[in-house]
Enzyme design. Structure first.
Site, PDB file in Angstrom:
ATOM      1  N   ASN A   1       0.871  -1.169  -0.519  1.00 41.52           N
ATOM      2  CA  ASN A   1      -0.188   0.094   0.228  1.00 41.52           C
ATOM      3  C   ASN A   1       0.795   1.163   0.730  1.00 41.52           C
ATOM      4  O   ASN A   1       1.503   1.768   0.835  1.00 41.52           O
ATOM      5  CB  ASN A   1      -1.040  -0.443   1.434  1.00 41.52           C
ATOM      6  CG  ASN A   1      -1.844   1.341   1.496  1.00 41.52           C
ATOM      7  OD1 ASN A   1      -2.095   2.428   0.651  1.00 41.52           O
ATOM      8  ND2 ASN A   1      -2.548   0.995   2.323  1.00 41.52           N
TER       9      ASN A   1
ATOM     10  N   LYS B   1       0.051   4.019  -0.360  1.00 39.90           N
ATOM     11  CA  LYS B   1      -0.680   5.419   0.476  1.00 39.90           C
ATOM     12  C   LYS B   1      -0.378   6.033  -0.664  1.00 39.90           C
ATOM     13  O   LYS B   1      -0.487   6.234  -1.997  1.00 39.90           O
ATOM     14  CB  LYS B   1      -0.422   5.565   2.275  1.00 39.90           C
ATOM     15  CG  LYS B   1      -0.251   4.617   2.449  1.00 39.90           C
ATOM     16  CD  LYS B   1       0.239   4.843   4.063  1.00 39.90           C
ATOM     17  CE  LYS B   1       0.191   3.162   5.000  1.00 39.90           C
ATOM     18  NZ  LYS B   1      -0.252   3.433   6.815  1.00 39.90           N
TER      19      LYS B   1
ATOM     20  N   HIS C   1      -9.505   1.347   4.807  1.00 44.74           N
ATOM     21  CA  HIS C   1      -8.019   1.328   5.949  1.00 44.74           C
ATOM     22  C   HIS C   1      -8.635   2.005   6.872  1.00 44.74           C
ATOM     23  O   HIS C   1      -9.078   3.105   7.167  1.00 44.74           O
ATOM     24  CB  HIS C   1      -6.709   2.084   4.884  1.00 44.74           C
ATOM     25  CG  HIS C   1      -5.396   1.684   5.254  1.00 44.74           C
ATOM     26  ND1 HIS C   1      -5.873   3.030   6.513  1.00 44.74           N
ATOM     27  CD2 HIS C   1      -4.556   0.930   5.098  1.00 44.74           C
ATOM     28  CE1 HIS C   1      -4.246   2.553   6.697  1.00 44.74           C
ATOM     29  NE2 HIS C   1      -3.678   1.521   6.329  1.00 44.74           N
TER      30      HIS C   1
ATOM     31  N   GLU D   1      -6.899   4.062   8.385  1.00 47.62           N
ATOM     32  CA  GLU D   1      -6.600   6.478   7.324  1.00 47.62           C
ATOM     33  C   GLU D   1      -7.851   7.036   7.029  1.00 47.62           C
ATOM     34  O   GLU D   1      -8.509   7.947   7.129  1.00 47.62           O
ATOM     35  CB  GLU D   1      -5.425   6.398   6.764  1.00 47.62           C
ATOM     36  CG  GLU D   1      -4.151   6.320   8.015  1.00 47.62           C
ATOM     37  CD  GLU D   1      -2.836   5.696   6.789  1.00 47.62           C
ATOM     38  OE1 GLU D   1      -2.867   5.855   5.637  1.00 47.62           O
ATOM     39  OE2 GLU D   1      -1.831   5.552   7.720  1.00 47.62           O
TER      40      GLU D   1
ATOM     41  N   GLU E   1      -5.115  -5.143  10.524  1.00 49.24           N
ATOM     42  CA  GLU E   1      -3.979  -3.974  10.914  1.00 49.24           C
ATOM     43  C   GLU E   1      -4.373  -3.420  12.480  1.00 49.24           C
ATOM     44  O   GLU E   1      -5.797  -1.769  12.155  1.00 49.24           O
ATOM     45  CB  GLU E   1      -3.631  -3.032   9.426  1.00 49.24           C
ATOM     46  CG  GLU E   1      -3.684  -3.764   8.073  1.00 49.24           C
ATOM     47  CD  GLU E   1      -3.063  -2.241   8.141  1.00 49.24           C
ATOM     48  OE1 GLU E   1      -2.273  -2.591   6.612  1.00 49.24           O
ATOM     49  OE2 GLU E   1      -3.710  -1.652   7.538  1.00 49.24           O
TER      50      GLU E   1
ATOM     51  N   GLY F   1       2.729   2.328  10.575  1.00 50.02           N
ATOM     52  CA  GLY F   1       3.891   3.170  10.607  1.00 50.02           C
ATOM     53  C   GLY F   1       4.629   3.369  12.337  1.00 50.02           C
ATOM     54  O   GLY F   1       5.342   4.700  12.241  1.00 50.02           O
TER      55      GLY F   1
ATOM     56  N   SER G   1       3.981  -2.158  10.248  1.00 51.73           N
ATOM     57  CA  SER G   1       5.101  -1.928  10.223  1.00 51.73           C
ATOM     58  C   SER G   1       5.826  -3.317   9.971  1.00 51.73           C
ATOM     59  O   SER G   1       6.639  -4.019  11.132  1.00 51.73           O
ATOM     60  CB  SER G   1       5.245  -1.693  12.142  1.00 51.73           C
ATOM     61  OG  SER G   1       5.223  -0.522  12.188  1.00 51.73           O
TER      62      SER G   1
HETATM   63  P1  13P Z   1       3.190   0.129   7.804  1.00 53.04           P
HETATM   64  O1  13P Z   1       3.679  -1.382   7.131  1.00 53.04           O
HETATM   65  O2  13P Z   1       4.081   1.885   6.661  1.00 53.04           O
HETATM   66  O3  13P Z   1       3.478   0.621   9.051  1.00 53.04           O
HETATM   67  O4  13P Z   1       2.081   0.531   7.168  1.00 53.04           O
HETATM   68  C1  13P Z   1       1.066  -0.278   7.238  1.00 53.04           C
HETATM   69  C2  13P Z   1      -0.415   0.083   6.128  1.00 53.04           C
HETATM   70  O5  13P Z   1      -1.566   0.620   6.625  1.00 53.04           O
HETATM   71  C3  13P Z   1      -0.404  -0.850   5.076  1.00 53.04           C
HETATM   72  O6  13P Z   1      -2.292  -0.027   4.948  1.00 53.04           O
END
Ligand code: 13P
Length: 253
Positions: free
Chosen positions: A12, A14, A99, A101, A169, A175, A215
């Site tokens: 992803n 983002k 997601h 976010e 997640e 992150g 992560s």
């Molecule tokens: P990270 O791998 O940067 O922690 O992000 C995970 C994520 O949100 C994947 O959709």
């Protein structure tokens, strides 16, 4: 891993990536050799602006692409929205929905996420439905029940194992460099499989790929991917480095 399930590692990106960054996808394709191809599926979910070009560049590589979100609407006067059919038309196979976010920053409810997953299926995309608890919810001992509620509210009924992917997640792991223990991931993924059994029926639930995300790095991928009912990874930051993404795929293989 679940023996009968072919794992999937999805990146992803983002809101990262300009045309110049398509070299990352090319490098992933370059490194996706016969051994990896035999063992693990790969997908890259770039920003929508790059989806068509990335999909075209990856034809022949057996690497799929996906959107990061889609509209609940099929078409019409919805300025700025992107429909699932548009993502499919641009070459996508998958679409991430729900997601954290999107849930947090855009106020998406379980009902919205479910409508997006339905829209994705109508366009013949495979929705990657994301679920996960916050730090406070985990500390309160509510992680399993929160994720159960999200699954009940966000997963459309009637899907089979091949037309749905779930990504667990934990919000606090995204992150941050933090990850749950292998035991916590095992408990959660077993619980998700059982929850899906109630929603979709046992046979369908047994075939759904359950990804872990949050992560994931080359250094922790092997441990996380060895957990029962973990059928791959949804990778954020580390998917922006071809070498790291491939190392994570290798850990799945
Ligand atoms: P990270 O791998 O940067 O922690 O992000 C995970 C994520 O949100 C994947 O959709």
């Amino acid at each position: 891993m679940t023996r009968s399930i072919r794992p999937l590692v999805a990146g992803n990106w983002k809101m990262n990536g300009l045309k110049a960054d398509l070299g990352i996808a090319a490098a992933v394709a370059q490194g996706y050799g016969a051994g990896l191809k035999a063992a693990v599926d790969l997908a890259i979910c770039p920003p929508a602006t790059l989806l068509f070009t990335a999909s075209a560049a990856l034809i022949g590589s057996r690497i799929a692409t996906g959107g990061q979100d889609c509209s609940v609407q099929p078409s019409g006067a919805f300025t700025g929205e992107i429909s699932a059919a548009m993502l499919a038309d641009a070459g996508a196979t998958f679409c991430i929905v729900g997601h954290s976010e999107r849930r947090t920053l855009h106020g998406e409810t379980d009902a919205t996420v479910k409508a997006k997953a339905v829209a994705a299926r109508k366009a013949l995309l495979v929705p990657i439905v994301c679920v996960g608890e916050t730090r406070e919810e985990r500390e309160a001992g509510e992680a399993l029940s929160v994720v159960r509620r999200q699954l009940e509210g966000s997963v459309p009924e009637g899907l089979d194992g091949a037309s749905l992917v779930i990504a667990y997640e934990p919000v606090w792991a995204i992150g941050t460099g933090l990850t749950p223990t292998a035991a916590d991931v095992a408990e959660m993924h077993a619980s998700i499989r059982a929850d899906l059994g109630r929603i979709l029926g046992e046979a369908a639930a047994a075939g759904v790929r359950l990804l872990y995300g949050g992560s994931v790095k080359p250094s922790n991928a092997a441990e996380l991917m060895n957990v029962p009912h973990v059928d791959g990874a949804l990778v954020g930051g580390a998917s922006l480095k071809a070498e790291d993404f491939l190392a994570i795929a290798q850990a799945c293989a």
